[in-house]
Design a protein around this motif. Structure first.
Motif, PDB file in Angstrom:
ATOM      1  N   MET A  64      43.411  33.596  41.243  1.00 21.77           N
ATOM      2  CA  MET A  64      45.406  33.638  41.269  1.00 21.77           C
ATOM      3  C   MET A  64      46.265  34.539  41.503  1.00 21.77           C
ATOM      4  O   MET A  64      45.528  36.414  41.267  1.00 21.77           O
ATOM      5  N   ILE A  65      47.028  34.883  42.416  1.00 16.60           N
ATOM      6  CA  ILE A  65      47.752  35.851  42.240  1.00 16.60           C
ATOM      7  C   ILE A  65      49.230  35.986  41.134  1.00 16.60           C
ATOM      8  O   ILE A  65      50.202  35.366  40.792  1.00 16.60           O
ATOM      9  N   LYS A  66      49.654  36.640  41.174  1.00 15.28           N
ATOM     10  CA  LYS A  66      50.468  37.074  39.142  1.00 15.28           C
ATOM     11  C   LYS A  66      51.380  37.328  39.985  1.00 15.28           C
ATOM     12  O   LYS A  66      52.009  38.566  41.583  1.00 15.28           O
ATOM     13  N   VAL A  67      52.883  37.626  39.593  1.00 20.31           N
ATOM     14  CA  VAL A  67      54.062  36.818  40.237  1.00 20.31           C
ATOM     15  C   VAL A  67      54.454  38.567  40.651  1.00 20.31           C
ATOM     16  O   VAL A  67      55.122  39.061  40.797  1.00 20.31           O
ATOM     17  N   VAL A  68      54.270  39.032  39.174  1.00 23.44           N
ATOM     18  CA  VAL A  68      54.325  41.084  39.427  1.00 23.44           C
ATOM     19  C   VAL A  68      52.974  41.346  40.188  1.00 23.44           C
ATOM     20  O   VAL A  68      54.419  42.078  41.301  1.00 23.44           O
ATOM     21  N   LEU A  69      52.149  40.918  41.637  1.00 26.19           N
ATOM     22  CA  LEU A  69      51.489  41.296  42.231  1.00 26.19           C
ATOM     23  C   LEU A  69      52.785  40.875  43.301  1.00 26.19           C
ATOM     24  O   LEU A  69      53.034  41.832  44.960  1.00 26.19           O
ATOM     25  N   LEU A  70      53.167  40.059  43.237  1.00 29.39           N
ATOM     26  CA  LEU A  70      54.105  39.452  44.702  1.00 29.39           C
ATOM     27  C   LEU A  70      55.103  40.168  44.857  1.00 29.39           C
ATOM     28  O   LEU A  70      55.893  40.740  45.253  1.00 29.39           O
ATOM     29  N   ARG A  71      56.123  40.259  43.634  1.00 29.31           N
ATOM     30  CA  ARG A  71      56.573  41.752  43.392  1.00 29.31           C
ATOM     31  C   ARG A  71      57.332  42.901  43.770  1.00 29.31           C
ATOM     32  O   ARG A  71      57.539  43.755  44.197  1.00 29.31           O
ATOM     33  N   SER A  72      55.684  43.277  43.277  1.00 29.74           N
ATOM     34  CA  SER A  72      55.432  45.016  43.769  1.00 29.74           C
ATOM     35  C   SER A  72      55.757  45.176  45.283  1.00 29.74           C
ATOM     36  O   SER A  72      55.911  46.301  45.441  1.00 29.74           O
ATOM     37  N   GLY A  73      55.548  44.450  46.531  1.00 32.67           N
ATOM     38  CA  GLY A  73      55.289  45.277  47.718  1.00 32.67           C
ATOM     39  C   GLY A  73      54.062  46.235  48.145  1.00 32.67           C
ATOM     40  O   GLY A  73      54.150  46.898  49.069  1.00 32.67           O
ATOM     41  N   SER A  74      53.187  45.857  47.809  1.00 27.92           N
ATOM     42  CA  SER A  74      51.432  46.233  47.446  1.00 27.92           C
ATOM     43  C   SER A  74      51.544  46.129  49.296  1.00 27.92           C
ATOM     44  O   SER A  74      50.783  45.053  49.504  1.00 27.92           O
ATOM     45  N   ARG A  75      50.809  47.253  49.570  1.00 36.68           N
ATOM     46  CA  ARG A  75      50.084  47.943  51.228  1.00 36.68           C
ATOM     47  C   ARG A  75      49.036  48.371  50.895  1.00 36.68           C
ATOM     48  O   ARG A  75      48.416  47.615  51.635  1.00 36.68           O
ATOM     49  N   LYS A  76      47.594  47.618  49.691  1.00 32.26           N
ATOM     50  CA  LYS A  76      46.878  47.448  49.690  1.00 32.26           C
ATOM     51  C   LYS A  76      46.119  46.268  49.353  1.00 32.26           C
ATOM     52  O   LYS A  76      46.876  46.075  47.685  1.00 32.26           O
ATOM     53  N   GLY A  77      45.216  45.787  49.002  1.00 27.89           N
ATOM     54  CA  GLY A  77      44.097  45.812  48.286  1.00 27.89           C
ATOM     55  C   GLY A  77      44.838  43.783  49.152  1.00 27.89           C
ATOM     56  O   GLY A  77      44.699  44.092  50.189  1.00 27.89           O
ATOM     57  N   GLU A  78      44.427  42.594  48.010  1.00 29.21           N
ATOM     58  CA  GLU A  78      44.386  41.438  48.827  1.00 29.21           C
ATOM     59  C   GLU A  78      45.709  40.948  49.244  1.00 29.21           C
ATOM     60  O   GLU A  78      45.407  40.286  50.093  1.00 29.21           O
ATOM     61  N   LEU A  79      46.123  41.071  48.645  1.00 25.81           N
ATOM     62  CA  LEU A  79      47.939  40.342  49.209  1.00 25.81           C
ATOM     63  C   LEU A  79      48.270  40.465  50.716  1.00 25.81           C
ATOM     64  O   LEU A  79      48.329  40.156  51.054  1.00 25.81           O
ATOM     65  N   PRO A  80      48.010  41.660  51.010  1.00 24.54           N
ATOM     66  CA  PRO A  80      48.479  42.199  51.866  1.00 24.54           C
ATOM     67  C   PRO A  80      47.391  41.563  53.122  1.00 24.54           C
ATOM     68  O   PRO A  80      48.125  41.307  54.469  1.00 24.54           O
ATOM     69  N   ALA A  81      46.129  41.311  52.993  1.00 24.84           N
ATOM     70  CA  ALA A  81      45.559  40.836  53.085  1.00 24.84           C
ATOM     71  C   ALA A  81      45.380  39.278  53.852  1.00 24.84           C
ATOM     72  O   ALA A  81      45.864  39.119  54.692  1.00 24.84           O
ATOM     73  N   ILE A  82      46.209  38.692  52.918  1.00 28.42           N
ATOM     74  CA  ILE A  82      46.134  37.038  52.763  1.00 28.42           C
ATOM     75  C   ILE A  82      48.007  36.945  53.670  1.00 28.42           C
ATOM     76  O   ILE A  82      47.820  36.082  54.958  1.00 28.42           O
ATOM     77  N   ARG A  83      48.424  37.944  53.736  1.00 29.58           N
ATOM     78  CA  ARG A  83      50.064  38.363  54.576  1.00 29.58           C
ATOM     79  C   ARG A  83      49.321  38.009  55.803  1.00 29.58           C
ATOM     80  O   ARG A  83      50.319  37.437  56.308  1.00 29.58           O
ATOM     81  N   ARG A  84      49.124  38.941  56.464  1.00 28.38           N
ATOM     82  CA  ARG A  84      48.759  39.565  57.436  1.00 28.38           C
ATOM     83  C   ARG A  84      47.406  38.270  58.313  1.00 28.38           C
ATOM     84  O   ARG A  84      48.239  37.806  59.573  1.00 28.38           O
ATOM     85  N   ALA A  85      46.828  37.380  57.372  1.00 26.10           N
ATOM     86  CA  ALA A  85      46.182  36.649  57.991  1.00 26.10           C
ATOM     87  C   ALA A  85      47.246  35.150  58.148  1.00 26.10           C
ATOM     88  O   ALA A  85      46.571  33.971  59.102  1.00 26.10           O
ATOM     89  N   LEU A  86      47.919  34.814  57.197  1.00 27.63           N
ATOM     90  CA  LEU A  86      48.822  33.938  56.850  1.00 27.63           C
ATOM     91  C   LEU A  86      49.796  34.375  58.741  1.00 27.63           C
ATOM     92  O   LEU A  86      50.075  33.105  59.442  1.00 27.63           O
ATOM     93  N   VAL A  87      50.342  35.539  59.017  1.00 26.50           N
ATOM     94  CA  VAL A  87      51.078  36.190  60.497  1.00 26.50           C
ATOM     95  C   VAL A  87      50.610  35.748  61.567  1.00 26.50           C
ATOM     96  O   VAL A  87      50.877  34.492  61.712  1.00 26.50           O
ATOM     97  N   GLU A  88      49.208  36.202  61.682  1.00 27.13           N
ATOM     98  CA  GLU A  88      48.105  35.834  62.606  1.00 27.13           C
ATOM     99  C   GLU A  88      47.689  34.641  62.710  1.00 27.13           C
ATOM    100  O   GLU A  88      47.892  33.584  64.667  1.00 27.13           O
ATOM    101  N   LYS A  89      47.106  33.475  61.598  1.00 29.67           N
ATOM    102  CA  LYS A  89      47.605  32.158  61.399  1.00 29.67           C
ATOM    103  C   LYS A  89      49.041  31.329  62.393  1.00 29.67           C
ATOM    104  O   LYS A  89      48.337  30.693  63.207  1.00 29.67           O
TER     105      LYS A  89
END
Length: 67
Positions: A1-26
């Motif tokens: 589960m992804i927490k709201v804090v992580l979504l709002r953080s704008g993080s460039r490392k970790g799981e969230l950017p990998a998920i975003r990149r995978a969605l863009v590619e798909k």
């Protein structure tokens, strides 16, 4: 589960950017969406989507991809 804090953080490392990149590619490669439509669906700018696509591989090969 992804927490709201992580979504709002704008993080460039970790799981969230990998998920975003995978969605863009798909969206671009498998569903054939344009960069602009992909950006709208994911609430990104077109520039961000373009950058992600370039970092995944050759932009033209993804845009001209025929499933």
């Amino acid at each position: 589960m992804i927490k709201v804090v992580l979504l709002r953080s704008g993080s460039r490392k970790g799981e969230l950017p990998a998920i975003r990149r995978a969605l863009v590619e798909k969206f671009v490669k498998e569903y054939g969406l344009s960069l602009a439509e992909t950006a709208r669906q994911l609430w990104f700018t077109t520039e961000v989507v373009s950058h992600m696509v370039r970092s995944v591989g050759d932009l033209l090969s993804l845009i001209n991809y025929v499933p």
